[in-house]
Design a protein around this motif. Structure first.
Motif, PDB file in Angstrom:
ATOM      1  N   UNK A 143       0.817  -1.218   0.000  1.00 19.47           N
ATOM      2  CA  UNK A 143       0.000   0.000   0.000  1.00 19.47           C
ATOM      3  C   UNK A 143       0.855   1.275   0.000  1.00 19.47           C
ATOM      4  N   UNK A 144       1.856   1.283  -0.880  1.00 20.77           N
ATOM      5  CA  UNK A 144       2.663   2.487  -1.051  1.00 20.77           C
ATOM      6  C   UNK A 144       3.913   2.555  -0.205  1.00 20.77           C
ATOM      7  N   UNK A 145       4.103   1.647   0.728  1.00 22.97           N
ATOM      8  CA  UNK A 145       5.337   1.635   1.521  1.00 22.97           C
ATOM      9  C   UNK A 145       6.462   1.079   0.643  1.00 22.97           C
ATOM     10  N   UNK A 146       7.582   1.806   0.474  1.00 21.67           N
ATOM     11  CA  UNK A 146       8.644   1.344  -0.421  1.00 21.67           C
ATOM     12  C   UNK A 146       9.347   0.099   0.121  1.00 21.67           C
ATOM     13  N   UNK A 147       9.826  -0.736  -0.805  1.00 13.62           N
ATOM     14  CA  UNK A 147      10.480  -2.001  -0.471  1.00 13.62           C
ATOM     15  C   UNK A 147      11.905  -2.001  -1.011  1.00 13.62           C
ATOM     16  N   UNK A 148      12.849  -2.493  -0.208  1.00 12.30           N
ATOM     17  CA  UNK A 148      14.239  -2.664  -0.622  1.00 12.30           C
ATOM     18  C   UNK A 148      14.586  -4.146  -0.624  1.00 12.30           C
ATOM     19  N   UNK A 149      15.238  -4.612  -1.694  1.00 10.49           N
ATOM     20  CA  UNK A 149      15.716  -5.984  -1.805  1.00 10.49           C
ATOM     21  C   UNK A 149      17.224  -5.959  -1.550  1.00 10.49           C
ATOM     22  N   UNK A 150      17.723  -6.834  -0.681  1.00 13.10           N
ATOM     23  CA  UNK A 150      19.116  -6.743  -0.234  1.00 13.10           C
ATOM     24  C   UNK A 150      20.121  -6.680  -1.371  1.00 13.10           C
ATOM     25  N   UNK A 151      20.035  -7.605  -2.322  1.00 10.37           N
ATOM     26  CA  UNK A 151      21.045  -7.637  -3.391  1.00 10.37           C
ATOM     27  C   UNK A 151      20.971  -6.383  -4.260  1.00 10.37           C
ATOM     28  N   UNK A 152      19.775  -5.889  -4.516  1.00  4.80           N
ATOM     29  CA  UNK A 152      19.632  -4.626  -5.242  1.00  4.80           C
ATOM     30  C   UNK A 152      20.262  -3.487  -4.449  1.00  4.80           C
ATOM     31  N   UNK A 153      20.068  -3.515  -3.131  1.00 10.39           N
ATOM     32  CA  UNK A 153      20.678  -2.492  -2.272  1.00 10.39           C
ATOM     33  C   UNK A 153      22.193  -2.542  -2.374  1.00 10.39           C
ATOM     34  N   UNK A 154      22.754  -3.741  -2.491  1.00  4.22           N
ATOM     35  CA  UNK A 154      24.211  -3.879  -2.613  1.00  4.22           C
ATOM     36  C   UNK A 154      24.708  -3.249  -3.910  1.00  4.22           C
TER      37      UNK A 154
END
Length: 259
Positions: free
Chosen positions: A115-126
Motif C-alpha cells: 500500500x505504497x510503503x517502499x520495499x528494498x531488496x538486499x542484493x539490489x541495495x548492494x
C-alpha cells in the motif's frame, strides 16, 4: 524521570526474514540510530530448522522457492498494516539463484501488497551501494554455508549489473550462524581480499559482519559493505531519514543513486 520506551520518532522499518533467522534483526537493531525501530515478519525457509540450525551447505531449491507466492507477499502485506516507513527483504541467496530481473519482479510484487510503503531488496541495495561508492571492481565474501555453485551465481548476479567481480569465495569458517566469530571473519577477509578490488561485499544476511566493517575499511583502505548494512542504508533513505550513522562504514555518508 521518564525512561526511553522504544517508540520511534524518526522511522519505523520493517524487514522480512527467514523464520528461524536472527541475524538481520540483530544487526539492523545494532545499527539503528536513535528513534529508528525494526519490525520483522517471518517466512518459512526449507533449509532452516528449530534453533536456527541449517545444513553445513544449503541446498539451492529451497532458496529458490523461498520467494514464490504467496508467503512472502502475505508477510509484506501484514507488515504494511503497521505504520511503517520502509520494508526490507533480507535474503541475499534468493537473488543470486533467481537473478536481478527476478528481483525487480519481486520488488514490484511486494510493493503491490504494501500500500505504497517502499520495499528494498538486499542484493539490489548492494548494487546501489557499489554505485554510490563509485566501485566497479568488488571482492565477494560469502558465508561458509554457501556452496560453490551459489557463490558462482552471486558472481553472475553482479556481473549482470555491470560490476566486475575480481574474487569470490565462501569464508573458511565454521558453517553455523551462531558460531560465527566476527574476529575470525575479519582475519579471513583481510587475508583474502586482493589488491585489485575497489570494494568488498560480505554477502548473506545471516552472516555476522556489521561489527567489523569499520575496522576492515581502516585496515584494507577501501569501502566494505555487507548485506544487512546496505539494507539499512537503503531503508533509511527510502524512509527519508538523514540522521548521521557512524562506525558502520563510509557508505552511510553516501546518497542513494538512481537505478
Amino acid at each position: 524521570m521518564w525512561q526511553p520506551d522504544g517508540w520511534s520518532f524518526r522511522a519505523r522499518l520493517g524487514v522480512i526474514v527467514p523464520h528461524a533467522a536472527i541475524g538481520t534483526e540483530s544487526e539492523l537493531s545494532a545499527m539503528a540510530p536513535e528513534g529508528v525501530s525494526i519490525h520483522a515478519a517471518r517466512v518459512p525457509l526449507g533449509v532452516m530448522r528449530a534453533g536456527g540450525l541449517m545444513d553445513p551447505t544449503i541446498a539451492l531449491e529451497p532458496v529458490r522457492t523461498f520467494v514464490d507466492p504467496p508467503l512472502v507477499d502475505e508477510a509484506a502485506e501484514m507488515l504494511a498494516a503497521a505504520p511503517l516507513h520502509a520494508i526490507g527483504f533480507a535474503f541475499t541467496s534468493s537473488s543470486y539463484v533467481r537473478g536481478a530481473a527476478d528481483d525487480e519482479v519481486l520488488h514490484l510484487r511486494l510493493e503491490k501488497r504494501t500500500r505504497g510503503i517502499p520495499v528494498a531488496i538486499t542484493a539490489t541495495s548492494a548494487v546501489l551501494a557499489l554505485r554510490a561508492l563509485s566501485a566497479t571492481r568488488v571482492a565477494l565474501v560469502d558465508p561458509p554455508w554457501f556452496s560453490k555453485e551459489l557463490t558462482e551465481l552471486g558472481v553472475q548476479y553482479f556481473r549482470d549489473q555491470g560490476v566486475e567481480v575480481v574474487s569470490a569465495g565462501a569464508a573458511k569458517l565454521r558453517s553455523e550462524q551462531l558460531a560465527i566469530n566476527p574476529g575470525q571473519l575479519f582475519e579471513w577477509a583481510r587475508a583474502n581480499v586482493p589488491p585489485r578490488a575497489e570494494a568488498v561485499f560480505i554477502g548473506g544476511n545471516g552472516l555476522r559482519a556489521v561489527g567489523i566493517i569499520q575496522a576492515l575499511e581502516e585496515d584494507l583502505q577501501r569501502p566494505v559493505i555487507s548485506a544487512n548494512q546496505v539494507l539499512m542504508w537503503h531503508l533509511l533513505r527510502l524512509a527519508g531519514t538523514r540522521v548521521p550513522l557512524s562506525n558502520y562504514g563510509g557508505l552511510f555518508d553516501r546518497e542513494l543513486p538512481s537505478l
